[in-house]
Design an enzyme around this catalytic site. Structure first.
Site, mmCIF file in Angstrom:
data_model
loop_
_atom_site.group_PDB
_atom_site.id
_atom_site.type_symbol
_atom_site.label_atom_id
_atom_site.label_comp_id
_atom_site.label_asym_id
_atom_site.label_seq_id
_atom_site.Cartn_x
_atom_site.Cartn_y
_atom_site.Cartn_z
ATOM 1 N N HIS A 95 33.840 36.640 47.948
ATOM 2 C CA HIS A 95 34.977 36.464 47.025
ATOM 3 C C HIS A 95 36.257 36.299 47.851
ATOM 4 O O HIS A 95 36.401 36.921 48.901
ATOM 5 C CB HIS A 95 35.079 37.679 46.098
ATOM 6 C CG HIS A 95 36.059 37.461 44.990
ATOM 7 N ND1 HIS A 95 37.416 37.590 45.181
ATOM 8 C CD2 HIS A 95 35.893 37.077 43.703
ATOM 9 C CE1 HIS A 95 38.041 37.306 44.047
ATOM 10 N NE2 HIS A 95 37.138 36.982 43.134
ATOM 11 N N GLU A 131 35.887 28.875 43.047
ATOM 12 C CA GLU A 131 37.110 29.511 42.549
ATOM 13 C C GLU A 131 38.283 29.098 43.427
ATOM 14 O O GLU A 131 38.476 29.664 44.509
ATOM 15 C CB GLU A 131 36.981 31.037 42.616
ATOM 16 C CG GLU A 131 35.858 31.597 41.784
ATOM 17 C CD GLU A 131 36.070 33.094 41.540
ATOM 18 O OE1 GLU A 131 36.220 33.463 40.368
ATOM 19 O OE2 GLU A 131 36.102 33.866 42.500
ATOM 20 N N ASN A 167 33.718 39.726 36.576
ATOM 21 C CA ASN A 167 34.043 40.481 37.788
ATOM 22 C C ASN A 167 35.195 41.434 37.458
ATOM 23 O O ASN A 167 36.331 41.010 37.337
ATOM 24 C CB ASN A 167 34.440 39.482 38.891
ATOM 25 C CG ASN A 167 35.022 40.158 40.115
ATOM 26 O OD1 ASN A 167 34.900 41.370 40.283
ATOM 27 N ND2 ASN A 167 35.652 39.370 40.971
ATOM 28 N N GLY A 184 43.733 34.770 39.069
ATOM 29 C CA GLY A 184 44.698 35.772 38.604
ATOM 30 C C GLY A 184 46.110 35.234 38.460
ATOM 31 O O GLY A 184 47.055 35.997 38.304
ATOM 32 N N SER A 242 41.263 32.194 36.291
ATOM 33 C CA SER A 242 42.035 32.213 35.041
ATOM 34 C C SER A 242 41.271 31.651 33.836
ATOM 35 O O SER A 242 41.851 30.998 32.980
ATOM 36 C CB SER A 242 43.369 31.485 35.228
ATOM 37 O OG SER A 242 44.142 32.125 36.231
ATOM 38 N N LYS A 284 36.487 43.670 39.274
ATOM 39 C CA LYS A 284 37.288 44.043 40.456
ATOM 40 C C LYS A 284 37.463 45.564 40.470
ATOM 41 O O LYS A 284 36.598 46.285 39.980
ATOM 42 C CB LYS A 284 38.610 43.284 40.465
ATOM 43 C CG LYS A 284 38.385 41.786 40.239
ATOM 44 C CD LYS A 284 39.569 40.937 40.528
ATOM 45 C CE LYS A 284 39.200 39.484 40.276
ATOM 46 N NZ LYS A 284 40.242 38.557 40.682
ATOM 47 N N GLU A 289 39.064 37.502 47.622
ATOM 48 C CA GLU A 289 39.776 38.755 47.938
ATOM 49 C C GLU A 289 39.107 39.470 49.104
ATOM 50 O O GLU A 289 39.778 40.145 49.891
ATOM 51 C CB GLU A 289 39.845 39.640 46.679
ATOM 52 C CG GLU A 289 40.852 39.064 45.672
ATOM 53 C CD GLU A 289 40.538 39.339 44.217
ATOM 54 O OE1 GLU A 289 39.739 40.256 43.922
ATOM 55 O OE2 GLU A 289 41.090 38.622 43.350
HETATM 56 P P1 PGA Z 1 40.662 35.684 37.188
HETATM 57 O O1 PGA Z 1 39.721 36.096 38.446
HETATM 58 O O2 PGA Z 1 39.745 35.278 36.074
HETATM 59 O O3 PGA Z 1 41.427 36.936 36.874
HETATM 60 O O4 PGA Z 1 41.519 34.557 37.653
HETATM 61 C C1 PGA Z 1 38.581 35.364 38.766
HETATM 62 C C2 PGA Z 1 37.858 35.989 39.937
HETATM 63 O O5 PGA Z 1 38.519 36.439 40.876
HETATM 64 O O6 PGA Z 1 36.620 36.031 39.986
#
Ligand code: PGA
Length: 260
Positions: free
Chosen positions: A103, A173, A11, A179, A218, A13, A105
């Site tokens: 997601h 997640e 992803n 992140g 992560s 983003k 976010e």
């Molecule tokens: P990350 O994000 O690997 O940077 O923690 C995962 C995601 O949001 O799908």
């Protein structure tokens, strides 16, 4: 037991323009091809922003790369006066196979609630795109409700009342691990995946055995193999580390890693 093909999905983003996307996809495909990666054995998917989808599709088709393509969002509407929205039909014309739905976010910054997410899952099904339904709890929810209550509730809410149930993927997640560099342990991820699969089984029967459940938060080349040892973890959803072709290729090649 049903064989589930592992899925490694990146992803991106809101990162990289379409020229940078072309460069990254080329490097990723070359690296994996050079190492003789078997894409049928471990599926690899890139999920760039909308503006890169057409370039990615053209490149993947022209070069016959075996990468799958995903989108980061889908409109719940089929067409019409919805400025700024992208429909499932538009995505499927671009050979988009997967779409992220729910997601954290999107839930957090765009107020997407269970009803929006369920409508987007329905839109994916009617466009023949496989939704990757993202679920996960915040740190506060983890403390209040324990490890699996929120993810299970979100999975059931996304699937509730779907008339046209088709293939779907779940990405667990934990919000506190996205992140942040803070990471769930493989045991934590496996335990939640077990609960999610059991809840799907109770509601929908045998399909539960075919559903792929990914871990996200992560993930890096150095920690992926531990997660993939879980019998119920069928892949990973990768954010930051998917922007580095060598690192992401390393994640896709997790079978070559030694787990101590
Ligand atoms: P990350 O994000 O690997 O940077 O923690 C995962 C995601 O949001 O799908």
């Amino acid at each position: 037991m049903t064989e589930r093909t592992p899925l490694i999905a990146g992803n991106w983003k809101m990162n990289l323009d379409h020229l940078q996307a072309i460069a990254l996809i080329q490097k990723l495909a070359w690296t994996l091809n050079e190492k003789n990666h078997d894409f049928k054995d471990v599926e690899v998917c890139v999920i760039p922003p909308f503006t890169s989808l057409r370039s990615a599709q053209t490149l993947i088709e022209a070069e016959k790369f075996e990468l799958s393509l995903g989108a980061q969002d889908i409109s719940k509407h089929a067409s019409g006066a919805y400025t700024g929205e992208i429909s499932g039909a538009m995505l499927s014309k671009l050979a988009v196979k997967y779409v992220l739905v729910g997601h954290s976010e999107r839930r957090q910054y765009h107020n997407e609630d269970d009803s929006v997410i369920s409508a987007k899952v329905a839109a994916s099904f009617s466009s023949n795109i496989t939704p990757i339904i993202c679920v996960g709890e915040t740190q506060e929810q983890l403390q209040e409700f324990g490890p699996s209550a929120i993810p299970v509730k979100q999975v059931l809410a996304a699937l509730e009342g779907q008339e046209n149930l088709r293939e779907f993927v779940i990405a667990y997640e934990p919000v506190w691990a996205i992140g942040t560099g803070e990471i769930a342990t493989p045991e934590q991820a496996e335990n939640v995946a077990v609960e999610i699969r059991a809840a799907i089984g109770q509601k929908f029967g045998d399909v539960a055995e075919q559903v792929r459940i990914l871990y996200g938060g992560s993930v890096k080349a150095g920690n992926v193999a531990g997660f993939m040892q879980g019998a119920n973890i069928d892949g990973v959803l990768v954010g930051g580390a998917s922007l580095d072709s060598a690192e992401f290729a390393g994640i896709a090649r997790y079978k070559k890693h030694i787990v101590l």
